[in-house]
Design a protein around this motif. Structure first.
Motif, PDB file in Angstrom:
ATOM      1  N   VAL A  93     -57.135  29.190 178.557  1.00 23.81           N
ATOM      2  CA  VAL A  93     -57.881  30.401 178.922  1.00 23.81           C
ATOM      3  C   VAL A  93     -58.447  30.250 180.337  1.00 23.81           C
ATOM      4  CG1 VAL A  93     -59.997  31.720 178.439  1.00 23.81           C
ATOM      5  CG2 VAL A  93     -58.427  31.162 176.580  1.00 23.81           C
ATOM      6  N   LEU A  94     -58.951  29.062 180.644  1.00 21.65           N
ATOM      7  CA  LEU A  94     -59.476  28.820 181.992  1.00 21.65           C
ATOM      8  C   LEU A  94     -58.349  28.806 183.026  1.00 21.65           C
ATOM      9  CD1 LEU A  94     -62.115  26.049 181.219  1.00 21.65           C
ATOM     10  CD2 LEU A  94     -62.539  28.468 181.738  1.00 21.65           C
ATOM     11  N   GLY A  95     -57.172  28.358 182.613  1.00 22.17           N
ATOM     12  CA  GLY A  95     -55.998  28.354 183.478  1.00 22.17           C
ATOM     13  C   GLY A  95     -56.222  27.595 184.763  1.00 22.17           C
ATOM     14  N   ARG A  96     -55.734  28.164 185.869  1.00 27.04           N
ATOM     15  CA  ARG A  96     -55.851  27.505 187.174  1.00 27.04           C
ATOM     16  C   ARG A  96     -57.292  27.308 187.602  1.00 27.04           C
ATOM     17  NH1 ARG A  96     -52.823  31.108 190.956  1.00 27.04           N
ATOM     18  NH2 ARG A  96     -54.254  30.125 192.392  1.00 27.04           N
ATOM     19  N   ARG A  97     -58.203  28.114 187.069  1.00 27.14           N
ATOM     20  CA  ARG A  97     -59.620  27.955 187.416  1.00 27.14           C
ATOM     21  C   ARG A  97     -60.164  26.624 186.928  1.00 27.14           C
ATOM     22  NH1 ARG A  97     -61.665  33.375 184.679  1.00 27.14           N
ATOM     23  NH2 ARG A  97     -60.284  32.458 183.157  1.00 27.14           N
ATOM     24  N   ALA A  98     -59.488  26.003 185.946  1.00 32.96           N
ATOM     25  CA  ALA A  98     -59.975  24.740 185.386  1.00 32.96           C
ATOM     26  C   ALA A  98     -59.976  23.621 186.415  1.00 32.96           C
ATOM     27  CB  ALA A  98     -59.138  24.331 184.170  1.00 32.96           C
ATOM     28  N   ILE A  99     -59.092  23.699 187.394  1.00 33.64           N
ATOM     29  CA  ILE A  99     -58.985  22.663 188.428  1.00 33.64           C
ATOM     30  C   ILE A  99     -59.287  23.314 189.777  1.00 33.64           C
ATOM     31  CG2 ILE A  99     -57.529  20.850 189.421  1.00 33.64           C
ATOM     32  CD1 ILE A  99     -58.096  20.458 186.419  1.00 33.64           C
ATOM     33  N   PRO A 100     -60.578  23.474 190.103  1.00 34.10           N
ATOM     34  CA  PRO A 100     -60.933  24.216 191.308  1.00 34.10           C
ATOM     35  C   PRO A 100     -60.533  23.535 192.611  1.00 34.10           C
ATOM     36  CG  PRO A 100     -62.897  23.351 190.229  1.00 34.10           C
ATOM     37  CD  PRO A 100     -61.734  23.083 189.325  1.00 34.10           C
ATOM     38  N   CYS A 101     -60.239  22.234 192.590  1.00 32.08           N
ATOM     39  CA  CYS A 101     -59.870  21.560 193.845  1.00 32.08           C
ATOM     40  C   CYS A 101     -58.378  21.611 194.126  1.00 32.08           C
ATOM     41  CB  CYS A 101     -60.361  20.115 193.836  1.00 32.08           C
ATOM     42  SG  CYS A 101     -59.533  19.102 192.607  1.00 32.08           S
ATOM     43  N   ASP A 102     -57.593  22.268 193.276  1.00 36.00           N
ATOM     44  CA  ASP A 102     -56.155  22.388 193.519  1.00 36.00           C
ATOM     45  C   ASP A 102     -55.921  23.156 194.817  1.00 36.00           C
ATOM     46  OD1 ASP A 102     -53.392  22.612 193.341  1.00 36.00           O
ATOM     47  OD2 ASP A 102     -53.421  24.058 191.706  1.00 36.00           O
ATOM     48  N   VAL A 103     -54.938  22.723 195.581  1.00 33.39           N
ATOM     49  CA  VAL A 103     -54.643  23.345 196.875  1.00 33.39           C
ATOM     50  C   VAL A 103     -54.323  24.835 196.739  1.00 33.39           C
ATOM     51  CG1 VAL A 103     -52.164  22.833 196.919  1.00 33.39           C
ATOM     52  CG2 VAL A 103     -53.424  22.968 199.050  1.00 33.39           C
ATOM     53  N   THR A 104     -53.819  25.259 195.602  1.00 31.86           N
ATOM     54  CA  THR A 104     -53.488  26.670 195.404  1.00 31.86           C
ATOM     55  C   THR A 104     -54.684  27.472 194.903  1.00 31.86           C
ATOM     56  OG1 THR A 104     -52.754  26.322 193.119  1.00 31.86           O
ATOM     57  CG2 THR A 104     -51.093  26.096 194.854  1.00 31.86           C
ATOM     58  N   SER A 105     -55.790  26.805 194.645  1.00 30.64           N
ATOM     59  CA  SER A 105     -56.972  27.475 194.128  1.00 30.64           C
ATOM     60  C   SER A 105     -57.754  28.126 195.268  1.00 30.64           C
ATOM     61  CB  SER A 105     -57.869  26.452 193.420  1.00 30.64           C
ATOM     62  OG  SER A 105     -59.145  27.000 193.186  1.00 30.64           O
ATOM     63  N   PRO A 106     -58.393  29.254 194.995  1.00 37.95           N
ATOM     64  CA  PRO A 106     -59.238  29.863 196.024  1.00 37.95           C
ATOM     65  C   PRO A 106     -60.476  29.013 196.340  1.00 37.95           C
ATOM     66  CG  PRO A 106     -59.409  31.081 193.970  1.00 37.95           C
ATOM     67  CD  PRO A 106     -58.311  30.066 193.785  1.00 37.95           C
ATOM     68  N   TRP A 107     -60.772  28.005 195.526  1.00 35.16           N
ATOM     69  CA  TRP A 107     -61.936  27.153 195.744  1.00 35.16           C
ATOM     70  C   TRP A 107     -61.588  25.903 196.532  1.00 35.16           C
ATOM     71  CZ3 TRP A 107     -60.652  28.999 190.865  1.00 35.16           C
ATOM     72  CH2 TRP A 107     -61.378  30.117 190.472  1.00 35.16           C
ATOM     73  N   SER A 108     -60.336  25.748 196.883  1.00 34.52           N
ATOM     74  CA  SER A 108     -59.893  24.546 197.576  1.00 34.52           C
ATOM     75  C   SER A 108     -60.473  24.482 198.986  1.00 34.52           C
ATOM     76  CB  SER A 108     -58.369  24.535 197.643  1.00 34.52           C
ATOM     77  OG  SER A 108     -57.921  23.378 198.289  1.00 34.52           O
ATOM     78  N   THR A 109     -60.714  23.272 199.448  1.00 33.93           N
ATOM     79  CA  THR A 109     -61.183  23.043 200.812  1.00 33.93           C
ATOM     80  C   THR A 109     -60.435  21.853 201.384  1.00 33.93           C
ATOM     81  OG1 THR A 109     -62.884  21.457 200.170  1.00 33.93           O
ATOM     82  CG2 THR A 109     -63.525  23.781 200.183  1.00 33.93           C
ATOM     83  N   GLU A 110     -60.594  21.648 202.680  1.00 29.73           N
ATOM     84  CA  GLU A 110     -59.991  20.472 203.301  1.00 29.73           C
ATOM     85  C   GLU A 110     -60.524  19.211 202.646  1.00 29.73           C
ATOM     86  OE1 GLU A 110     -57.476  20.547 205.478  1.00 29.73           O
ATOM     87  OE2 GLU A 110     -57.561  22.713 205.236  1.00 29.73           O
ATOM     88  N   LEU A 111     -61.826  19.202 202.318  1.00 32.59           N
ATOM     89  CA  LEU A 111     -62.416  18.036 201.670  1.00 32.59           C
ATOM     90  C   LEU A 111     -61.725  17.754 200.340  1.00 32.59           C
ATOM     91  CD1 LEU A 111     -64.596  15.843 201.256  1.00 32.59           C
ATOM     92  CD2 LEU A 111     -66.029  17.632 200.244  1.00 32.59           C
ATOM     93  N   ALA A 112     -61.500  18.813 199.555  1.00 39.08           N
ATOM     94  CA  ALA A 112     -60.884  18.644 198.239  1.00 39.08           C
ATOM     95  C   ALA A 112     -59.481  18.079 198.348  1.00 39.08           C
ATOM     96  CB  ALA A 112     -60.852  19.971 197.491  1.00 39.08           C
ATOM     97  N   GLN A 113     -58.830  18.331 199.477  1.00 40.78           N
ATOM     98  CA  GLN A 113     -57.460  17.862 199.629  1.00 40.78           C
ATOM     99  C   GLN A 113     -57.373  16.508 200.331  1.00 40.78           C
ATOM    100  OE1 GLN A 113     -55.294  19.453 197.875  1.00 40.78           O
ATOM    101  NE2 GLN A 113     -57.008  20.765 197.372  1.00 40.78           N
ATOM    102  N   SER A 114     -58.512  15.961 200.752  1.00 36.70           N
ATOM    103  CA  SER A 114     -58.480  14.688 201.462  1.00 36.70           C
ATOM    104  C   SER A 114     -58.047  13.566 200.522  1.00 36.70           C
ATOM    105  CB  SER A 114     -59.842  14.371 202.074  1.00 36.70           C
ATOM    106  OG  SER A 114     -60.746  13.947 201.067  1.00 36.70           O
ATOM    107  N   ASP A 115     -57.432  12.571 201.103  1.00 43.37           N
ATOM    108  CA  ASP A 115     -56.958  11.429 200.329  1.00 43.37           C
ATOM    109  C   ASP A 115     -58.117  10.729 199.621  1.00 43.37           C
ATOM    110  OD1 ASP A 115     -54.640   9.592 199.668  1.00 43.37           O
ATOM    111  OD2 ASP A 115     -56.036   8.163 200.593  1.00 43.37           O
ATOM    112  N   SER A 116     -59.230  10.549 200.319  1.00 41.64           N
ATOM    113  CA  SER A 116     -60.358   9.843 199.703  1.00 41.64           C
ATOM    114  C   SER A 116     -60.937  10.639 198.537  1.00 41.64           C
ATOM    115  CB  SER A 116     -61.434   9.515 200.732  1.00 41.64           C
ATOM    116  OG  SER A 116     -61.980  10.688 201.272  1.00 41.64           O
TER     117      SER A 116
END
Length: 176
Positions: A93-116
């Motif tokens: 039910v939560l779907g893609r919203r469940a993982i807000p740091c995913d690059v395809t998510s509207p909540w994604s940021t450069e920080l969320a995509q950083s290796d660290s």
């Protein structure tokens, strides 16, 4: 004006962060118990599915590819290992919203995509995986609580950083 532009940006991003924080709150309610039950009820195939999702996350991380689908698969495999279909249904039910740091998510940021950042998530996942594979329900609950609480904290820090940036931008625009 600069303050209008930053105000609109802050409002837009703040709304997205509030949604991510709300989703994480719901996930805390669902996934802490799901991890504990999975530690007790999982069968060999379900345990393997959790491990496969963990290692797929690692593969994607090493290849510098988006890890969101593997992250969701990891949490979904844990839900499946409860042998209660409603845990999986709730995540679905939560779907893609469940993982807000995913690059395809509207909540994604450069920080969320950083290796660290991603490495930190994977370290948290390893603690969860180890607790489930050892059959330690309490440790699995605690590991999931720590993981999702840390995610909430990361979003709160983003909000505070954005607020501080906005305040300094307004002061700079005003010539202070």
């Amino acid at each position: 004006t600069v303050s209008t532009m930053f105000g609109a940006l802050a409002a837009d991003m703040g709304a997205k962060d509030s949604i991510a924080l709300n989703v994480l709150e719901v996930r805390l309610a669902i996934e802490i118990e799901s991890a504990g039950i999975a530690a007790i009820r999982r069968n060999a195939a379900q345990e393997a599915a959790i491990q496969e999702a963990f290692f797929e996350f690692e593969r994607l991380l090493l290849a510098s590819e988006p890890t969101g689908p593997a992250d969701l698969a990891f949490h979904r495999a844990i839900a499946s290992a409860t042998n209660n279909p409603f845990y999986v249904e709730m995540l679905d039910v939560l779907g893609r919203r469940a993982i807000p740091c995913d690059v395809t998510s509207p909540w994604s940021t450069e920080l969320a995509q950083s290796d660290s950042y991603q490495r930190g998530l994977q370290r948290e996942h390893l603690v969860i995986l180890n607790a489930i594979t050892s059959g330690d329900a309490e440790a699995a609950r605690e590991a999931m609580r720590a993981h999702l609480t840390a995610s909430q904290q990361r979003y709160r820090e983003r909000l505070h950083a954005r607020q501080a940036f906005y305040a300094s931008s307004v002061r700079a625009a005003a010539g202070e």
